[in-house]
Write a protein that holds these residues in place. Sequence first.
Motif, PDB file in Angstrom:
ATOM      1  N   THR A 136      29.938  41.860  38.077  1.00  0.00           N
ATOM      2  CA  THR A 136      31.175  42.568  37.739  1.00  0.00           C
ATOM      3  C   THR A 136      32.408  41.787  38.185  1.00  0.00           C
ATOM      4  O   THR A 136      33.365  41.636  37.420  1.00  0.00           O
ATOM      5  CB  THR A 136      31.175  43.971  38.379  1.00  0.00           C
ATOM      6  N   VAL A 137      32.389  41.282  39.408  1.00  0.00           N
ATOM      7  CA  VAL A 137      33.523  40.521  39.933  1.00  0.00           C
ATOM      8  C   VAL A 137      33.705  39.226  39.141  1.00  0.00           C
ATOM      9  O   VAL A 137      34.828  38.865  38.771  1.00  0.00           O
ATOM     10  CB  VAL A 137      33.345  40.245  41.444  1.00  0.00           C
ATOM     11  N   SER A 169      27.433  34.474  45.214  1.00  0.00           N
ATOM     12  CA  SER A 169      26.814  35.545  44.452  1.00  0.00           C
ATOM     13  C   SER A 169      25.301  35.504  44.593  1.00  0.00           C
ATOM     14  O   SER A 169      24.733  34.549  45.130  1.00  0.00           O
ATOM     15  CB  SER A 169      27.211  35.337  42.979  1.00  0.00           C
ATOM     16  N   MET A 206      27.215  43.921  41.274  1.00  0.00           N
ATOM     17  CA  MET A 206      28.604  43.827  41.716  1.00  0.00           C
ATOM     18  C   MET A 206      29.103  42.381  41.642  1.00  0.00           C
ATOM     19  O   MET A 206      30.267  42.147  41.321  1.00  0.00           O
ATOM     20  CB  MET A 206      28.762  44.378  43.140  1.00  0.00           C
ATOM     21  N   CYS A 207      28.223  41.447  41.904  1.00  0.00           N
ATOM     22  CA  CYS A 207      28.579  40.026  41.752  1.00  0.00           C
ATOM     23  C   CYS A 207      28.913  39.731  40.297  1.00  0.00           C
ATOM     24  O   CYS A 207      29.905  39.056  39.993  1.00  0.00           O
ATOM     25  CB  CYS A 207      27.425  39.139  42.214  1.00  0.00           C
ATOM     26  N   SER A 220      35.197  41.011  49.369  1.00  0.00           N
ATOM     27  CA  SER A 220      34.158  41.427  48.428  1.00  0.00           C
ATOM     28  C   SER A 220      34.767  42.232  47.292  1.00  0.00           C
ATOM     29  O   SER A 220      35.980  42.219  47.081  1.00  0.00           O
ATOM     30  CB  SER A 220      33.110  42.235  49.193  1.00  0.00           C
ATOM     31  N   THR A 221      33.935  42.938  46.590  1.00  0.00           N
ATOM     32  CA  THR A 221      34.342  43.692  45.406  1.00  0.00           C
ATOM     33  C   THR A 221      35.496  44.638  45.691  1.00  0.00           C
ATOM     34  O   THR A 221      36.472  44.676  44.926  1.00  0.00           O
ATOM     35  CB  THR A 221      33.151  44.502  44.851  1.00  0.00           C
ATOM     36  N   ASP A 222      35.405  45.400  46.760  1.00  0.00           N
ATOM     37  CA  ASP A 222      36.443  46.387  47.050  1.00  0.00           C
ATOM     38  C   ASP A 222      37.813  45.737  47.249  1.00  0.00           C
ATOM     39  O   ASP A 222      38.825  46.229  46.746  1.00  0.00           O
ATOM     40  CB  ASP A 222      36.067  47.257  48.246  1.00  0.00           C
TER      41      ASP A 222
END
Length: 103
Positions: free
Chosen positions: A26-27, A17, A23-24, A78-80
Amino acid sequence: MDRVTRLAAQRAVVIFSMSSCCMCHTVTRLFCELGVNPTVVELDEDPRGKEMEKALGRLLGRSPAVPAVFIGGRLVGSTDKVMSLHLSGNLVPMLRNAGALWV
Protein backbone atom coordinates in the motif's frame (compact mmCIF):
# COMPACT_ATOMS: atom_id res chain seq x y z
CA MET A 1 22.65 -0.81 10.84
CA ASP A 2 25.32 0.47 8.45
CA ARG A 3 23.76 -1.36 5.53
CA VAL A 4 20.33 0.15 6.28
CA THR A 5 21.66 3.70 6.49
CA ARG A 6 23.82 3.23 3.39
CA LEU A 7 20.88 1.90 1.34
CA ALA A 8 18.57 4.61 2.69
CA ALA A 9 20.97 7.34 1.61
CA GLN A 10 21.39 6.09 -1.97
CA ARG A 11 18.03 7.28 -3.31
CA ALA A 12 15.45 9.97 -2.54
CA VAL A 13 12.85 7.44 -1.33
CA VAL A 14 13.71 4.01 0.03
CA ILE A 15 11.12 1.60 1.39
CA PHE A 16 12.18 -1.43 3.39
CA SER A 17 9.48 -3.99 2.78
CA MET A 18 8.41 -7.62 2.87
CA SER A 19 7.01 -9.01 -0.37
CA SER A 20 3.99 -10.54 1.41
CA CYS A 21 3.10 -7.45 3.49
CA CYS A 22 -0.08 -5.69 2.36
CA MET A 23 0.82 -2.44 4.17
CA CYS A 24 4.20 -2.40 2.43
CA HIS A 25 2.44 -2.79 -0.90
CA THR A 26 0.00 0.00 0.00
CA VAL A 27 2.75 2.46 0.93
CA THR A 28 4.76 1.61 -2.19
CA ARG A 29 1.67 2.10 -4.34
CA LEU A 30 0.98 5.49 -2.76
CA PHE A 31 4.44 6.73 -3.69
CA CYS A 32 4.10 5.38 -7.23
CA GLU A 33 0.73 7.10 -7.66
CA LEU A 34 2.30 10.36 -6.51
CA GLY A 35 4.86 9.99 -9.31
CA VAL A 36 7.76 8.80 -7.14
CA ASN A 37 9.93 5.89 -8.18
CA PRO A 38 10.94 4.50 -4.79
CA THR A 39 13.68 1.98 -4.23
CA VAL A 40 12.06 -1.00 -2.53
CA VAL A 41 14.27 -3.32 -0.50
CA GLU A 42 12.43 -6.60 0.00
CA LEU A 43 13.91 -7.90 3.24
CA ASP A 44 12.55 -11.41 2.74
CA GLU A 45 14.40 -11.63 -0.58
CA ASP A 46 17.73 -10.23 0.65
CA PRO A 47 20.35 -12.56 2.17
CA ARG A 48 20.97 -9.98 4.91
CA GLY A 49 17.30 -9.15 5.32
CA LYS A 50 16.91 -10.50 8.87
CA GLU A 51 19.86 -8.41 10.01
CA MET A 52 18.38 -5.29 8.41
CA GLU A 53 14.94 -6.05 9.86
CA LYS A 54 16.43 -6.16 13.37
CA ALA A 55 18.22 -2.85 12.80
CA LEU A 56 14.99 -1.25 11.53
CA GLY A 57 13.13 -2.61 14.55
CA ARG A 58 15.63 -0.85 16.82
CA LEU A 59 15.28 2.40 14.83
CA LEU A 60 11.48 2.31 14.85
CA GLY A 61 11.18 0.89 18.34
CA ARG A 62 8.75 -1.77 17.24
CA SER A 63 8.27 -5.04 15.46
CA PRO A 64 7.33 -5.74 12.72
CA ALA A 65 9.68 -3.14 11.32
CA VAL A 66 8.13 -2.88 7.86
CA PRO A 67 7.29 -0.86 5.99
CA ALA A 68 10.08 1.50 6.97
CA VAL A 69 10.19 4.59 4.76
CA PHE A 70 13.21 6.85 4.32
CA ILE A 71 12.94 10.14 2.46
CA GLY A 72 16.10 12.06 1.70
CA GLY A 73 18.07 9.58 3.77
CA ARG A 74 16.02 10.25 6.90
CA LEU A 75 13.70 7.78 8.56
CA VAL A 76 10.13 8.98 8.19
CA GLY A 77 8.46 5.97 9.75
CA SER A 78 5.88 3.39 8.85
CA THR A 79 2.46 3.43 7.23
CA ASP A 80 0.78 5.54 9.89
CA LYS A 81 3.38 8.31 9.67
CA VAL A 82 3.42 8.32 5.85
CA MET A 83 -0.38 8.47 5.68
CA SER A 84 -0.48 11.22 8.30
CA LEU A 85 2.01 13.27 6.28
CA HIS A 86 0.02 12.66 3.10
CA LEU A 87 -3.34 13.60 4.62
CA SER A 88 -1.90 16.76 6.18
CA GLY A 89 -0.42 17.86 2.84
CA ASN A 90 3.17 17.60 4.06
CA LEU A 91 4.29 14.51 2.15
CA VAL A 92 4.52 16.05 -1.34
CA PRO A 93 6.63 19.04 -0.19
CA MET A 94 8.92 16.63 1.65
CA LEU A 95 9.29 14.56 -1.52
CA ARG A 96 10.06 17.69 -3.55
CA ASN A 97 12.71 18.78 -1.06
CA ALA A 98 14.33 15.34 -1.29
CA GLY A 99 14.38 15.50 -5.09
CA ALA A 100 11.87 12.68 -5.53
CA LEU A 101 9.34 14.90 -7.33
CA TRP A 102 9.97 17.60 -9.89
CA VAL A 103 6.46 19.00 -10.33
